[in-house]
Write an enzyme that holds these catalytic residues in place. Structure first.
Site, PDB file in Angstrom:
ATOM      1  N   TYR A  53       8.487  23.092  43.662  1.00  0.00           N
ATOM      2  CA  TYR A  53       7.770  23.914  42.676  1.00  0.00           C
ATOM      3  C   TYR A  53       7.308  25.240  43.266  1.00  0.00           C
ATOM      4  O   TYR A  53       7.208  26.226  42.543  1.00  0.00           O
ATOM      5  CB  TYR A  53       6.625  23.126  42.034  1.00  0.00           C
ATOM      6  CG  TYR A  53       7.159  22.181  40.992  1.00  0.00           C
ATOM      7  CD1 TYR A  53       7.575  22.663  39.750  1.00  0.00           C
ATOM      8  CD2 TYR A  53       7.310  20.828  41.245  1.00  0.00           C
ATOM      9  CE1 TYR A  53       8.125  21.817  38.812  1.00  0.00           C
ATOM     10  CE2 TYR A  53       7.861  19.972  40.310  1.00  0.00           C
ATOM     11  CZ  TYR A  53       8.261  20.482  39.086  1.00  0.00           C
ATOM     12  OH  TYR A  53       8.822  19.651  38.146  1.00  0.00           O
ATOM     13  N   GLN A  86       8.980  24.887  26.203  1.00  0.00           N
ATOM     14  CA  GLN A  86       9.112  23.813  27.202  1.00  0.00           C
ATOM     15  C   GLN A  86       9.161  24.422  28.594  1.00  0.00           C
ATOM     16  O   GLN A  86       9.188  23.710  29.587  1.00  0.00           O
ATOM     17  CB  GLN A  86      10.420  23.053  26.968  1.00  0.00           C
ATOM     18  CG  GLN A  86      10.471  22.350  25.630  1.00  0.00           C
ATOM     19  CD  GLN A  86      11.886  21.853  25.344  1.00  0.00           C
ATOM     20  OE1 GLN A  86      12.254  20.756  25.732  1.00  0.00           O
ATOM     21  NE2 GLN A  86      12.677  22.648  24.669  1.00  0.00           N
ATOM     22  N   ASN A  87       9.227  25.754  28.645  1.00  0.00           N
ATOM     23  CA  ASN A  87       9.391  26.418  29.937  1.00  0.00           C
ATOM     24  C   ASN A  87       8.088  26.469  30.704  1.00  0.00           C
ATOM     25  O   ASN A  87       7.000  26.582  30.130  1.00  0.00           O
ATOM     26  CB  ASN A  87       9.949  27.828  29.743  1.00  0.00           C
ATOM     27  CG  ASN A  87      11.352  27.797  29.186  1.00  0.00           C
ATOM     28  OD1 ASN A  87      11.995  26.745  29.211  1.00  0.00           O
ATOM     29  ND2 ASN A  87      11.833  28.909  28.684  1.00  0.00           N
ATOM     30  N   VAL A  88       8.247  26.455  32.019  1.00  0.00           N
ATOM     31  CA  VAL A  88       7.080  26.483  32.889  1.00  0.00           C
ATOM     32  C   VAL A  88       6.904  27.863  33.512  1.00  0.00           C
ATOM     33  O   VAL A  88       5.961  28.103  34.259  1.00  0.00           O
ATOM     34  CB  VAL A  88       7.177  25.366  33.951  1.00  0.00           C
ATOM     35  CG1 VAL A  88       7.065  23.997  33.274  1.00  0.00           C
ATOM     36  CG2 VAL A  88       8.485  25.424  34.747  1.00  0.00           C
ATOM     37  N   HIS A 104       5.113  21.699  28.586  1.00  0.00           N
ATOM     38  CA  HIS A 104       5.400  20.996  29.845  1.00  0.00           C
ATOM     39  C   HIS A 104       4.704  21.602  31.052  1.00  0.00           C
ATOM     40  O   HIS A 104       5.120  21.373  32.189  1.00  0.00           O
ATOM     41  CB  HIS A 104       6.921  20.953  30.073  1.00  0.00           C
ATOM     42  CG  HIS A 104       7.640  20.109  29.056  1.00  0.00           C
ATOM     43  ND1 HIS A 104       8.984  20.208  28.795  1.00  0.00           N
ATOM     44  CD2 HIS A 104       7.180  19.130  28.231  1.00  0.00           C
ATOM     45  CE1 HIS A 104       9.322  19.334  27.854  1.00  0.00           C
ATOM     46  NE2 HIS A 104       8.243  18.676  27.484  1.00  0.00           N
ATOM     47  N   GLY A 175      17.642  28.046  22.961  1.00  0.00           N
ATOM     48  CA  GLY A 175      17.987  27.678  24.332  1.00  0.00           C
ATOM     49  C   GLY A 175      17.434  26.349  24.811  1.00  0.00           C
ATOM     50  O   GLY A 175      16.934  26.246  25.921  1.00  0.00           O
ATOM     51  N   THR A 176      17.551  25.338  23.978  1.00  0.00           N
ATOM     52  CA  THR A 176      17.159  23.999  24.444  1.00  0.00           C
ATOM     53  C   THR A 176      18.218  22.991  24.023  1.00  0.00           C
ATOM     54  O   THR A 176      18.744  23.058  22.916  1.00  0.00           O
ATOM     55  CB  THR A 176      15.766  23.569  23.935  1.00  0.00           C
ATOM     56  OG1 THR A 176      15.589  22.172  24.181  1.00  0.00           O
ATOM     57  CG2 THR A 176      15.554  23.841  22.469  1.00  0.00           C
ATOM     58  N   SER A 177      18.516  22.065  24.942  1.00  0.00           N
ATOM     59  CA  SER A 177      19.543  21.059  24.659  1.00  0.00           C
ATOM     60  C   SER A 177      19.042  20.002  23.671  1.00  0.00           C
ATOM     61  O   SER A 177      19.822  19.189  23.209  1.00  0.00           O
ATOM     62  CB  SER A 177      19.955  20.384  25.964  1.00  0.00           C
ATOM     63  OG  SER A 177      18.812  19.836  26.590  1.00  0.00           O
TER      64      SER A 177
HETATM   65  P1  NAD Z   1      18.215  22.287  29.197  1.00  0.00           P
HETATM   66  O1  NAD Z   1      18.558  22.736  30.586  1.00  0.00           O
HETATM   67  O2  NAD Z   1      18.288  20.848  28.874  1.00  0.00           O
HETATM   68  O3  NAD Z   1      19.156  23.029  28.133  1.00  0.00           O
HETATM   69  C1  NAD Z   1      19.388  24.407  28.221  1.00  0.00           C
HETATM   70  C2  NAD Z   1      19.938  24.909  26.907  1.00  0.00           C
HETATM   71  O4  NAD Z   1      20.014  26.326  26.986  1.00  0.00           O
HETATM   72  C3  NAD Z   1      21.351  24.387  26.593  1.00  0.00           C
HETATM   73  O5  NAD Z   1      21.423  23.985  25.225  1.00  0.00           O
HETATM   74  C4  NAD Z   1      22.226  25.607  26.851  1.00  0.00           C
HETATM   75  O6  NAD Z   1      23.378  25.655  26.016  1.00  0.00           O
HETATM   76  C5  NAD Z   1      21.270  26.731  26.493  1.00  0.00           C
HETATM   77  N1  NAD Z   1      21.569  28.031  27.100  1.00  0.00           N
HETATM   78  C6  NAD Z   1      22.175  28.302  28.280  1.00  0.00           C
HETATM   79  N2  NAD Z   1      22.248  29.644  28.463  1.00  0.00           N
HETATM   80  C7  NAD Z   1      21.676  30.214  27.373  1.00  0.00           C
HETATM   81  C8  NAD Z   1      21.442  31.550  26.979  1.00  0.00           C
HETATM   82  N3  NAD Z   1      21.828  32.591  27.740  1.00  0.00           N
HETATM   83  N4  NAD Z   1      20.831  31.791  25.796  1.00  0.00           N
HETATM   84  C9  NAD Z   1      20.436  30.743  25.008  1.00  0.00           C
HETATM   85  N5  NAD Z   1      20.638  29.462  25.318  1.00  0.00           N
HETATM   86  C10 NAD Z   1      21.252  29.198  26.500  1.00  0.00           C
HETATM   87  O7  NAD Z   1      16.794  22.882  28.924  1.00  0.00           O
HETATM   88  P2  NAD Z   1      15.590  22.302  28.057  1.00  0.00           P
HETATM   89  O8  NAD Z   1      16.126  21.747  26.786  1.00  0.00           O
HETATM   90  O9  NAD Z   1      14.581  23.388  28.040  1.00  0.00           O
HETATM   91  O10 NAD Z   1      15.016  21.089  28.902  1.00  0.00           O
HETATM   92  C11 NAD Z   1      14.848  21.240  30.270  1.00  0.00           C
HETATM   93  C12 NAD Z   1      13.457  20.902  30.821  1.00  0.00           C
HETATM   94  O11 NAD Z   1      13.417  21.456  32.148  1.00  0.00           O
HETATM   95  C13 NAD Z   1      12.317  21.553  30.080  1.00  0.00           C
HETATM   96  O12 NAD Z   1      11.394  20.579  29.812  1.00  0.00           O
HETATM   97  C14 NAD Z   1      11.727  22.596  31.033  1.00  0.00           C
HETATM   98  O13 NAD Z   1      10.351  22.351  31.256  1.00  0.00           O
HETATM   99  C15 NAD Z   1      12.399  22.404  32.355  1.00  0.00           C
HETATM  100  N6  NAD Z   1      12.976  23.690  32.868  1.00  0.00           N
HETATM  101  C16 NAD Z   1      12.272  24.849  32.738  1.00  0.00           C
HETATM  102  C17 NAD Z   1      12.810  26.061  33.186  1.00  0.00           C
HETATM  103  C18 NAD Z   1      11.988  27.328  32.995  1.00  0.00           C
HETATM  104  O14 NAD Z   1      10.781  27.260  32.828  1.00  0.00           O
HETATM  105  N7  NAD Z   1      12.617  28.530  32.995  1.00  0.00           N
HETATM  106  C19 NAD Z   1      14.081  26.087  33.780  1.00  0.00           C
HETATM  107  C20 NAD Z   1      14.777  24.846  33.917  1.00  0.00           C
HETATM  108  C21 NAD Z   1      14.215  23.660  33.438  1.00  0.00           C
END
Ligand code: NAD
Length: 231
Positions: A53, A86-88, A104, A175-177
């Protein structure tokens, strides 16, 4: 005023240089998620978890908000906007959005391992202002941990988030799966009549009424949508 609720995931920060983990075959920066983002990992190897982290925090601090984060901030000129992320990272904040719920947790915060209500800014409570290390303690004398909701932990703000979704006139998912629960279930709290839009180059499978898909990266799809809404 119309209320727009925006639900974001790692994909919105991808074009700022922060990797998502689904795109990397289930690995998050070369680690299995359970190895660094679970209570078991913290029990077994707190030093590795802190280091992971600390790296994410440094990376997020070096990143800049992209056109999608900036466009969402512009929406506040005309709409009542609530972001649920969901981003941190803090890229929504640095882009200028003002109503942000971090479902999160946040990399910029640390909390007590004894009392989860004791939350601090990392900058204020750590020796170098950036890294949490073993020995950094809360005011009760217990070790500080990242203020992150790990896999397997409850999501304390999920009820607050679901109430916000119930009040949405328009719901945007970026941008979330939609694989991480309970966050992914929030869309089911949005009123049936409200329009819902998914923006993602790889559209996740979601089954709700009034749903539209924009198969684009965030910097293209979100900017285009915001231009339309502000016209
Ligand atoms: P995920 O990694 O499961 O899914 C990412 C999604 O983003 C996918 O659907 C993908 O197709 C899409 N994507 C990829 N590039 C893109 C773009 N340029 N524009 C738009 N969409 C795009 O992510 P999630 O669903 O957020 O779940 C992951 C977990 O991991 C979350 O709970 C989060 O807290 C954590 N996480 C956070 C960060 C961050 O804060 N930046 C980074 C990685 C993981």
């Amino acid at each position: 005023m119309q209320r727009i609720v925006v639900f974001t995931g790692a994909g919105i920060s991808a074009e700022s240089g922060l990797k998502t983990f689904r795109d990397a075959g289930g690995l998050w920066e070369n680690h299995r998620v359970e190895e660094v983002a679970s209570p078991e990992a913290w029990q077994e190897n707190p030093e590795l978890v802190l280091q992971f982290y600390n790296e994410r925090r440094r990376q997020a601090q070096a990143a800049q908000p992209n056109a999608a984060h900036l466009a969402l901030a512009q929406l506040e000129r005309r709409f009542d906007v609530q972001i649920i992320t969901q981003n941190v990272d803090d890229l929504h904040e640095r882009a200028g959005s003002t109503n942000i719920l971090h479902l999160h947790g946040e990399l910029g915060k640390a909390r007590s391992t004894l009392d989860g209500r004791l939350v601090y800014n990392v900058a204020a409570v750590t020796k170098n202002g950036v890294d949490i290390v073993l020995g950094d303690q809360c005011e009760l004398g217990s070790q500080l941990r990242p203020h992150i909701v790990w896999f397997g932990e409850i999501v304390p703000d999920i009820r607050r988030a679901s109430r916000l979704c119930e009040k949405a006139d328009f719901f945007v998912v970026i941008g979330t799966s939609m694989l991480v629960h309970p966050a992914a279930s929030l869309i089911h709290y949005v009123p049936q009549a409200a329009a819902k839009v998914l923006i993602d180059p790889d559209i996740p499978v979601v089954n709700v009424p009034n749903l539209y898909s924009i198969r684009e990266k965030a910097t293209i799809g979100v900017v285009r949508m915001v231009e339309q809404l502000l016209k």
